[in-house]
Scaffold this active site. Structure first.
Site, PDB file in Angstrom:
ATOM      1  N   TRP A 175       1.280   5.619  -1.784  1.00 27.50           N
ATOM      2  CA  TRP A 175       0.988   6.609  -2.814  1.00 27.50           C
ATOM      3  C   TRP A 175       2.062   6.731  -3.872  1.00 27.50           C
ATOM      4  O   TRP A 175       1.891   7.498  -4.815  1.00 27.50           O
ATOM      5  CB  TRP A 175       0.726   7.960  -2.157  1.00 27.50           C
ATOM      6  N   TYR A 225       0.821  -1.208   0.000  1.00 30.18           N
ATOM      7  CA  TYR A 225       0.000   0.000   0.000  1.00 30.18           C
ATOM      8  C   TYR A 225       0.860   1.266   0.000  1.00 30.18           C
ATOM      9  O   TYR A 225       1.890   1.319   0.675  1.00 30.18           O
ATOM     10  CB  TYR A 225      -0.900   0.031   1.244  1.00 30.18           C
TER      11      TYR A 225
HETATM   12  N1  MGD Z   1      -1.328  18.692   2.051  1.00 30.39           N
HETATM   13  C1  MGD Z   1      -1.779  17.433   2.061  1.00 30.39           C
HETATM   14  N2  MGD Z   1      -3.006  17.149   1.561  1.00 30.39           N
HETATM   15  C2  MGD Z   1      -3.476  15.869   1.596  1.00 30.39           C
HETATM   16  C3  MGD Z   1      -2.689  14.798   2.079  1.00 30.39           C
HETATM   17  C4  MGD Z   1      -1.396  15.135   2.616  1.00 30.39           C
HETATM   18  O1  MGD Z   1      -0.646  14.249   3.086  1.00 30.39           O
HETATM   19  N3  MGD Z   1      -0.985  16.433   2.573  1.00 30.39           N
HETATM   20  N4  MGD Z   1      -3.164  13.503   2.061  1.00 30.39           N
HETATM   21  C5  MGD Z   1      -4.280  13.194   1.183  1.00 30.39           C
HETATM   22  C6  MGD Z   1      -4.915  11.932   1.552  1.00 30.39           C
HETATM   23  S1  MGD Z   1      -4.131  10.464   1.118  1.00 30.39           S
HETATM   24  C7  MGD Z   1      -6.106  11.848   2.179  1.00 30.39           C
HETATM   25  S2  MGD Z   1      -6.828  10.318   2.483  1.00 30.39           S
HETATM   26  C8  MGD Z   1      -6.841  13.054   2.561  1.00 30.39           C
HETATM   27  C9  MGD Z   1      -7.337  12.915   4.006  1.00 30.39           C
HETATM   28  O2  MGD Z   1      -8.357  13.786   4.277  1.00 30.39           O
HETATM   29  P1  MGD Z   1      -8.866  13.906   5.781  1.00 30.39           P
HETATM   30  O3  MGD Z   1      -8.747  12.618   6.445  1.00 30.39           O
HETATM   31  O4  MGD Z   1     -10.200  14.545   5.762  1.00 30.39           O
HETATM   32  O5  MGD Z   1      -7.768  14.951   6.316  1.00 30.39           O
HETATM   33  P2  MGD Z   1      -7.134  15.283   7.729  1.00 30.39           P
HETATM   34  O6  MGD Z   1      -6.312  16.497   7.506  1.00 30.39           O
HETATM   35  O7  MGD Z   1      -6.454  14.102   8.296  1.00 30.39           O
HETATM   36  O8  MGD Z   1      -8.373  15.632   8.661  1.00 30.39           O
HETATM   37  C10 MGD Z   1      -9.234  16.722   8.348  1.00 30.39           C
HETATM   38  C11 MGD Z   1      -9.615  17.461   9.602  1.00 30.39           C
HETATM   39  O9  MGD Z   1     -10.457  16.684  10.430  1.00 30.39           O
HETATM   40  C12 MGD Z   1     -10.413  17.252  11.726  1.00 30.39           C
HETATM   41  N5  MGD Z   1     -10.785  16.279  12.750  1.00 30.39           N
HETATM   42  C13 MGD Z   1     -10.017  15.317  13.267  1.00 30.39           C
HETATM   43  N6  MGD Z   1     -10.700  14.614  14.194  1.00 30.39           N
HETATM   44  C14 MGD Z   1     -11.922  15.164  14.276  1.00 30.39           C
HETATM   45  C15 MGD Z   1     -13.094  14.877  15.048  1.00 30.39           C
HETATM   46  O10 MGD Z   1     -13.149  13.953  15.852  1.00 30.39           O
HETATM   47  N7  MGD Z   1     -14.174  15.654  14.832  1.00 30.39           N
HETATM   48  C16 MGD Z   1     -14.182  16.661  13.940  1.00 30.39           C
HETATM   49  N8  MGD Z   1     -15.308  17.340  13.762  1.00 30.39           N
HETATM   50  N9  MGD Z   1     -13.096  16.968  13.213  1.00 30.39           N
HETATM   51  C17 MGD Z   1     -11.974  16.227  13.364  1.00 30.39           C
HETATM   52  C18 MGD Z   1      -8.988  17.691  11.911  1.00 30.39           C
HETATM   53  O11 MGD Z   1      -8.961  18.926  12.605  1.00 30.39           O
HETATM   54  C19 MGD Z   1      -8.434  17.733  10.513  1.00 30.39           C
HETATM   55  O12 MGD Z   1      -7.777  18.930  10.166  1.00 30.39           O
HETATM   56  O13 MGD Z   1      -6.003  14.208   2.481  1.00 30.39           O
HETATM   57  C20 MGD Z   1      -5.325  14.309   1.222  1.00 30.39           C
HETATM   58  N10 MGD Z   1      -4.728  15.620   1.123  1.00 30.39           N
HETATM   59  N1  MGD Z   2      -1.715   8.556  12.389  1.00 32.78           N
HETATM   60  C1  MGD Z   2      -2.170   8.598  11.131  1.00 32.78           C
HETATM   61  N2  MGD Z   2      -1.590   7.810  10.190  1.00 32.78           N
HETATM   62  C2  MGD Z   2      -2.044   7.855   8.915  1.00 32.78           C
HETATM   63  C3  MGD Z   2      -3.103   8.712   8.529  1.00 32.78           C
HETATM   64  C4  MGD Z   2      -3.715   9.510   9.553  1.00 32.78           C
HETATM   65  O1  MGD Z   2      -4.676  10.246   9.308  1.00 32.78           O
HETATM   66  N3  MGD Z   2      -3.205   9.441  10.822  1.00 32.78           N
HETATM   67  N4  MGD Z   2      -3.512   8.760   7.217  1.00 32.78           N
HETATM   68  C5  MGD Z   2      -3.287   7.583   6.398  1.00 32.78           C
HETATM   69  C6  MGD Z   2      -3.517   7.805   4.975  1.00 32.78           C
HETATM   70  S1  MGD Z   2      -5.034   8.484   4.568  1.00 32.78           S
HETATM   71  C7  MGD Z   2      -2.651   7.415   4.001  1.00 32.78           C
HETATM   72  S2  MGD Z   2      -3.156   7.505   2.364  1.00 32.78           S
HETATM   73  C8  MGD Z   2      -1.337   6.847   4.324  1.00 32.78           C
HETATM   74  C9  MGD Z   2      -0.229   7.279   3.342  1.00 32.78           C
HETATM   75  O2  MGD Z   2       0.864   6.431   3.456  1.00 32.78           O
HETATM   76  P1  MGD Z   2       1.885   6.212   2.244  1.00 32.78           P
HETATM   77  O3  MGD Z   2       1.177   6.318   0.946  1.00 32.78           O
HETATM   78  O4  MGD Z   2       2.615   4.953   2.517  1.00 32.78           O
HETATM   79  O5  MGD Z   2       2.855   7.447   2.420  1.00 32.78           O
HETATM   80  P2  MGD Z   2       3.845   8.146   1.394  1.00 32.78           P
HETATM   81  O6  MGD Z   2       4.736   8.995   2.228  1.00 32.78           O
HETATM   82  O7  MGD Z   2       3.075   8.831   0.331  1.00 32.78           O
HETATM   83  O8  MGD Z   2       4.674   6.929   0.816  1.00 32.78           O
HETATM   84  C10 MGD Z   2       4.957   6.761  -0.541  1.00 32.78           C
HETATM   85  C11 MGD Z   2       6.372   6.234  -0.675  1.00 32.78           C
HETATM   86  O9  MGD Z   2       6.616   5.919  -2.048  1.00 32.78           O
HETATM   87  C12 MGD Z   2       7.919   6.358  -2.391  1.00 32.78           C
HETATM   88  N5  MGD Z   2       7.997   6.567  -3.844  1.00 32.78           N
HETATM   89  C13 MGD Z   2       7.722   7.696  -4.555  1.00 32.78           C
HETATM   90  N6  MGD Z   2       7.908   7.475  -5.870  1.00 32.78           N
HETATM   91  C14 MGD Z   2       8.318   6.195  -6.010  1.00 32.78           C
HETATM   92  C15 MGD Z   2       8.673   5.385  -7.137  1.00 32.78           C
HETATM   93  O10 MGD Z   2       8.617   5.778  -8.285  1.00 32.78           O
HETATM   94  N7  MGD Z   2       9.046   4.097  -6.871  1.00 32.78           N
HETATM   95  C16 MGD Z   2       9.094   3.591  -5.617  1.00 32.78           C
HETATM   96  N8  MGD Z   2       9.473   2.329  -5.458  1.00 32.78           N
HETATM   97  N9  MGD Z   2       8.754   4.337  -4.537  1.00 32.78           N
HETATM   98  C17 MGD Z   2       8.367   5.608  -4.739  1.00 32.78           C
HETATM   99  C18 MGD Z   2       8.113   7.627  -1.592  1.00 32.78           C
HETATM  100  O11 MGD Z   2       9.478   7.952  -1.468  1.00 32.78           O
HETATM  101  C19 MGD Z   2       7.426   7.256  -0.272  1.00 32.78           C
HETATM  102  O12 MGD Z   2       8.331   6.695   0.639  1.00 32.78           O
HETATM  103  O13 MGD Z   2      -0.972   7.231   5.657  1.00 32.78           O
HETATM  104  C20 MGD Z   2      -1.955   6.855   6.621  1.00 32.78           C
HETATM  105  N10 MGD Z   2      -1.440   7.068   7.972  1.00 32.78           N
HETATM  106 MO    MO Z   3      -5.137   8.748   2.238  1.00 32.97          MO
END
Ligand code: MGD
Ligand code: MGD
Ligand code: MO
Length: 775
Positions: A111, A109
């Site tokens: 990104w 898993y």
């Molecule tokens: N810049 C940036 N953008 C991203 C990503 C990133 O890594 N960086 N990741 C992307 C990915 S993979 C995903 S899945 C999405 C995730 O999207 P989300 O999961 O929606 O994003 P988060 O920023 O984790 O949370 C959004 C807000 O929920 C609020 N929150 C947390 N707990 C609670 C609660 O119990 N109640 C209420 N009402 N609010 C709460 C927090 O204050 C938080 O800022 O974002 C995407 N966008």
């Molecule tokens: N506590 C907490 N944990 C969370 C979350 C949260 O809300 N709270 N959010 C979760 C969510 S929504 C998500 S989506 C996950 C994200 O978790 P990940 O998707 O595992 O996080 P990334 O840092 O995007 O990891 C991508 C990796 O791919 C590598 N990469 C980039 N390009 C290439 C390539 O061309 N080849 C190879 N082999 N590797 C490459 C990058 O260097 C990086 O290390 O985290 C989750 N974890």
């Molecule tokens: Mo995510």
């Protein structure tokens, strides 16, 4: 020197190597709101943590495959590509012959990077399928809980996760937008696969200009852009369901719910109403009841319910709300509440999921899928729900519940990870470290020495997109972008495709994996077959040669006006939902029949183990929100300028309320230790009234830098619990964790993760320096 086109999960851009040897990056000229994350590229392209050559953990080289507590601690030895690939090919064969293909975990898993051909998981899955298959993973960390429960409530998860109402329809019609989890602008720059025109920041601005009333329900004030002028309900984390139930209760007690809508379009409302009124448990879920749980006043709850009933109201729930224990409940309760308002299917009314979570939610680009690499089918049926990785490695043969079935964890001997960073994304990283000592062999493809690479046996260096050719386009993107090569590969880095093709040759599956094509031949092939499909539909698409030289193709426009469930509302028989009843299931007899205590048959308030109202808060009195980082995508390019500028005292910044800081003698800029009974991390304090008391916020993604059970750099997953959302979905619950914080006095140990690990260049000699300077 010319700027060459490319794209990323945070947007299209172009880049060139300037004469001073630095990468110059320019936003796409048609992007109205380019992402600040573009600033992370330049310093990371040739960062000291790039993996320069194939490396193997010394213990694996010397003792061979097997469970090994040295994994994650021992130094690496640089080897030639041929040696690495020969050893890996025979190890893959050994595991398959001895334990079967099920013993290979290839879920992998993560990104990775944008780009359709070099999409890492597709490459790895295609390779492993040709090799006879692998144990896979299902669903996502993003919305693994909703992906399951939505199929029971509305019959399909894609309806809300991919085809929600559009922003233009919302800003034009909605009077009151109730945003649970807010609409955090920081997140909307990201869409998987890329986005060329970032429309969503502009739509958020429209809310303010058009005077749409926004109710921000969140522990953080800045979860809605300041200029929107939202009314802030600083709710206690994890209690949104209680608030929704009380809003619903208020509608009933004031006769404001839409009975005709509930009759015609929903099933199971009566059972839910009995629960709301407390007819069976003696607890009416009224505003007074909810105010003690949520710490939103009863008067505010009643007033909000009345306004919702008398306005065109759109209820949104961010994905973060389902990334917690019992994460099904706020999604289900939100839909039930919207159903009671009777506005589902009306422009600007109803329910939405993921607004402010992702750039494509509500966006107006076309729903046209870009070309993609075929993976072929996996002969192995075995899988895990994605967030159960540590449980699987630690407990082979153990049974667990999942989505109405009982499954058994397989016995994994080889873990193959490419394009993800589990030592960023998974919960309770100290537990994951133990889990990762179990398999015989761990293989990681990575451009960077991430914590995951450091916990591998084989580390195979890969290129980044600017070092190869590809094309990219995200969900609802407006363009397909040609991704030209800008620089030569770093060190000995190879494309994931090239590595897998070499392995395939050694394993006798080369023809099946490569079909005899070079990367450029694959790009042409994938593009031309995609083009043919579009031409057949009457959509004009340029030839590959023209597309490549032009650098982009603008896709046909998408729908600007879109209201989810409008068809169903218009004719619920012709457009019945794919649920058993064909209607919205406010009570699901199927979910009820599973008999899960942690997910009953209708939305309910279930007390989680990590919340401020529970007994655990006596030991760990602060609720930490581990949300997505503003300054990077997850852990990617943490060494980049934008990410580094956000650090405080060289660590990830933790935000804390002035009162909570004062009682702990913590000042702005202090190094603090955040801890609970699972682990601890250091971070830099930012004191701010932008979050409610009792809540601290430390985003995910600071590179995990373990010294014993302490992370020196500030990764919150050293604190989070490795608990599922419920037996139904087994989703990730990383968003919340209870902690305590103290000021760190004295000189804190330095962060080490910005340097590569110790690597011996010569197999006979160890490197002179110990693996860790500071343990
Ligand atoms: N810049 C940036 N953008 C991203 C990503 C990133 O890594 N960086 N990741 C992307 C990915 S993979 C995903 S899945 C999405 C995730 O999207 P989300 O999961 O929606 O994003 P988060 O920023 O984790 O949370 C959004 C807000 O929920 C609020 N929150 C947390 N707990 C609670 C609660 O119990 N109640 C209420 N009402 N609010 C709460 C927090 O204050 C938080 O800022 O974002 C995407 N966008
Ligand atoms: N506590 C907490 N944990 C969370 C979350 C949260 O809300 N709270 N959010 C979760 C969510 S929504 C998500 S989506 C996950 C994200 O978790 P990940 O998707 O595992 O996080 P990334 O840092 O995007 O990891 C991508 C990796 O791919 C590598 N990469 C980039 N390009 C290439 C390539 O061309 N080849 C190879 N082999 N590797 C490459 C990058 O260097 C990086 O290390 O985290 C989750 N974890
Ligand atoms: Mo995510």
């Amino acid at each position: 020197m010319t700027l060459r086109p490319s794209t990323s999960h945070w947007g299209a851009f172009s880049a060139e190597m300037a004469p001073d040897g630095r990468l110059r990056v320019a936003a796409h000229p048609e992007d109205p709101s380019p992402s600040p994350l573009l600033g992370n590229f330049a310093d990371t392209l040739r960062h000291p943590t790039r993996v320069a050559a194939p490396a193997i953990r010394r213990g694996w080289l010397e003792r061979g495959p097997g469970s090994d507590p040295g994994r994650g601690d021992e130094e690496f030895v640089e080897v030639s590509w041929d040696e690495a690939l020969d050893l890996l090919a025979s190890e893959l064969r050994r595991v398959r012959d001895l334990h079967g293909n099920e013993a290979i975990f290839g879920g992998s898993y993560g990104w990775g990077s944008a780009g359709r051909f070099h999409h890492v998981q597709s490459q790895l899955h295609r390779f492993l399928n040709a090799f006879g298959g692998f144990t896979s993973s299902r669903n996502t960390y993003s919305h693994g809980t909703s992906a399951i429960v939505l199929t029971y409530i509305v019959g399909s998860s894609a309806t809300l996760l991919q085809r929600g109402s559009s922003w233009p329809t919302i800003v034009a019609n909605t009077e009151l937008l109730v945003a649970f989890g807010g609409l955090p602008e920081k997140n909307v720059f990201v869409t998987p696969g890329g986005v060329t025109r970032h429309h969503t920041p502009g739509f958020l601005g429209e809310l303010g200009r058009r005077g749409v009333e926004v109710a921000l329900v969140s522990p953080l004030r800045d979860d809605v852009p300041a200029d929107v002028g939202a009314h802030w309900y600083p709710i206690r984390p994890a209690t949104d369901t209680a608030l929704m139930l009380a809003l619903a209760h208020t509608l009933i007690s004031e006769g404001l719910h839409d009975k005709a809508f509930l009759d015609r379009y929903c099933v199971g409302y009566d059972e839910f109403e009995r629960y709301l009124l407390g007819l069976d448990d003696g607890v009416p879920k009224d505003a007074v009841w909810a105010s003690t749980i949520t710490e939103v006043s009863a008067a505010d709850i009643v007033a909000l319910a009345r306004r919702m009933a008398t306005s065109r109201t759109f209820i949104t729930v961010t994905w973060s709300l389902q990334r917690i224990e019992h994460g099904e409940q706020p999604v289900w309760a939100g839909i039930a509440l919207a159903a009671m308002l009777g506005q589902i299917g009306l422009p600007g009314g109803g329910f939405g999921h993921g607004y402010g979570s992702m750039g494509d939610t509500g966006d107006i680009g076309p729903e046209l899928r870009a070309p993609k690499l075929p993976q072929d089918s996996n002969p192995v049926q075995e899988f895990i729900p994605v967030a159960r990785i540590a449980n699987m490695l630690l407990n082979p043969g153990t049974r667990y519940d999942y989505d109405g079935t009982v499954r058994t964890y397989p016995d994994i001997h080889l873990v193959y990870w490419a394009g993800g960073n589990p030592f960023h994304h998974h919960q309770d990283l100290n537990r994951l470290r133990t889990a990762f000592t179990k398999p015989d062999t761990v293989v990681v493809h990575e451009p960077y020495w991430t914590a995951t690479a450091r916990h591998a046996d084989f580390v195979l260096p890969t290129t980044v997109p600017l070092e190869r050719e590809d094309f990219g386009s995200g969900r609802r993107d407006t363009h397909l972008i040609a991704m030209h090569q800008v620089v030569e590969p770093f060190g000995q880095a190879r494309d994931d495709y090239a590595i897998l093709a070499e392995l395939a040759t050694r394993l006798g599956i080369e023809e099946r994996f490569t079909e005899g094509r070079s990367p450029r031949a694959w790009l042409e092939h994938l593009y031309e077959s995609w083009r043919k499909d579009l031409l057949d539909k009457g959509i004009p698409v340029p030839s590959f040669v023209d597309f490549w030289s032009h650098g982009q193709y603008e896709l046909p426009a998408g729908d600007v006006e879109r209201t989810v469930f409008a068809d169903f509302r218009h004719d619920p028989v012709a457009h019945r939902l794919p649920t058993p009843s064909g209607k919205i299931e406010i009570t699901s007899q199927r979910v009820k029949s599973f008999g899960y205590e942690d997910c009953p048959g209708h939305p309910a308030w279930l007390e989680p183990s990590e919340w401020l109202g529970g007994p655990r808060a006596e030991s760990f009195p602060l609720q930490l929100i581990a949300n997505q980082p503003r300054t990077r995508l997850h852990s990617q390019l943490d060494g980049g300028a934008v990410s580094q500028a956000g650090k405080v005292a060289g660590r990830e910044a933790v935000r804390i309320h002035p009162e909570d800081a004062r009682t702990r003698s913590i000042g702005n800029g202090d190094v603090v230790r955040i801890f609970n009974d699972r682990g601890a991390c250091l971070a830099g304090a930012v004191v701010t009234p932008d979050l409610r008391r009792g809540v601290v916020q430390l985003p995910t993604g600071a590179w995990f830098d373990p010294a014993g059970s302490l992370c020196l750099h500030g990764n919150p997953n050293v604190l989070t619990a490795d608990l599922p959302s419920s037996s139904l979905s087994q989703g990730c619950t990383g968003q919340h964790v209870l902690v305590e914080i103290e000021r760190y006095d004295g000189t804190p140990p330095p962060v080490t993760i910005g340097q590569p690990p110790h690597i011996a260049r010569d197999r006979a000699r160890t490197s002179d320096v110990p693996m860790r300077d500071n343990s």
